[in-house]
Design an enzyme around this catalytic site. Structure first.
Site, short mmCIF file in Angstrom:
data_model
loop_
_atom_site.label_atom_id
_atom_site.label_comp_id
_atom_site.label_asym_id
_atom_site.label_seq_id
_atom_site.Cartn_x
_atom_site.Cartn_y
_atom_site.Cartn_z
N ASN A 1 0.88 -1.16 0.00
CA ASN A 1 0.00 0.00 0.00
C ASN A 1 0.92 1.21 0.00
O ASN A 1 1.58 1.49 1.01
CB ASN A 1 -0.90 0.00 1.24
CG ASN A 1 -1.78 1.22 1.32
OD1 ASN A 1 -1.58 2.20 0.61
ND2 ASN A 1 -2.75 1.19 2.21
N GLN B 1 0.41 4.17 0.41
CA GLN B 1 0.06 5.18 1.41
C GLN B 1 0.65 4.87 2.79
O GLN B 1 0.64 5.71 3.67
CB GLN B 1 -1.47 5.27 1.55
CG GLN B 1 -2.21 5.52 0.26
CD GLN B 1 -1.85 6.86 -0.35
OE1 GLN B 1 -1.75 7.85 0.36
NE2 GLN B 1 -1.65 6.89 -1.65
N CYS B 2 1.17 3.66 2.95
CA CYS B 2 1.64 3.19 4.26
C CYS B 2 3.16 3.34 4.38
O CYS B 2 3.91 2.83 3.54
CB CYS B 2 1.23 1.73 4.42
SG CYS B 2 1.93 0.93 5.88
N SER B 3 3.62 3.99 5.43
CA SER B 3 5.06 4.19 5.60
C SER B 3 5.79 2.87 5.83
O SER B 3 6.92 2.70 5.37
CB SER B 3 5.33 5.16 6.75
OG SER B 3 4.84 4.65 7.98
N ARG C 1 6.12 1.32 2.36
CA ARG C 1 7.14 2.03 1.59
C ARG C 1 8.54 1.70 2.11
O ARG C 1 9.48 1.52 1.33
CB ARG C 1 6.90 3.55 1.63
CG ARG C 1 5.68 3.99 0.85
CD ARG C 1 5.62 5.51 0.71
NE ARG C 1 5.81 6.25 1.93
CZ ARG C 1 4.84 6.63 2.76
NH1 ARG C 1 3.57 6.35 2.48
NH2 ARG C 1 5.11 7.32 3.85
#
Length: 115
Positions: free
Chosen positions: A8, A10-12, A15
């Protein structure tokens, strides 16, 4: 090495795991699990390989978790798995699959164990 990350952007944590995989010199197959959740049998295999129960792999702070009554004691593994497949945002992330194992990479550095 064949590596898949259920990602995802959007997820740190997601990433961070992706960055660690790339920093180790690998380009993984990236699955946007919100758009394309794993098949039921694949999710069950990933949970078993990671040594996790369905509940341990869920985002229990997600409002939908409570709204669907998934927080009820005694909710079956099958019910929790079905909920993750029907509502992929309930699935915690990122899951990373390599020939060396499967991990829910929280924190992202956990991915190093299977690279």
């Amino acid at each position: 090495m064949d590596i898949t990350i259920y990602h995802n952007p959007q997820c740190s944590n997601s990433r961070g795991a992706l960055a660690a995989i790339r920093a180790a010199g690998f380009e993984p197959h990236i699955v946007d699990y919100l758009a394309t959740p794993p098949a039921r049998d694949e999710l069950v295999r990933m949970l078993a390989a990671a040594g996790l129960s369905a509940r341990a792999a869920m985002r229990t702070k997600e409002n939908l978790y409570t709204e669907l009554g998934l927080d009820a004691e005694g909710t079956s593994e099958d019910t929790l798995i079905d909920a993750m497949l029907a509502h992929p945002r309930l699935m915690n992330r990122p899951f990373v699959v390599t020939p060396k194992g499967v991990r829910l990479c929280r924190p992202p550095e956990t991915v190093r164990d299977i690279l």
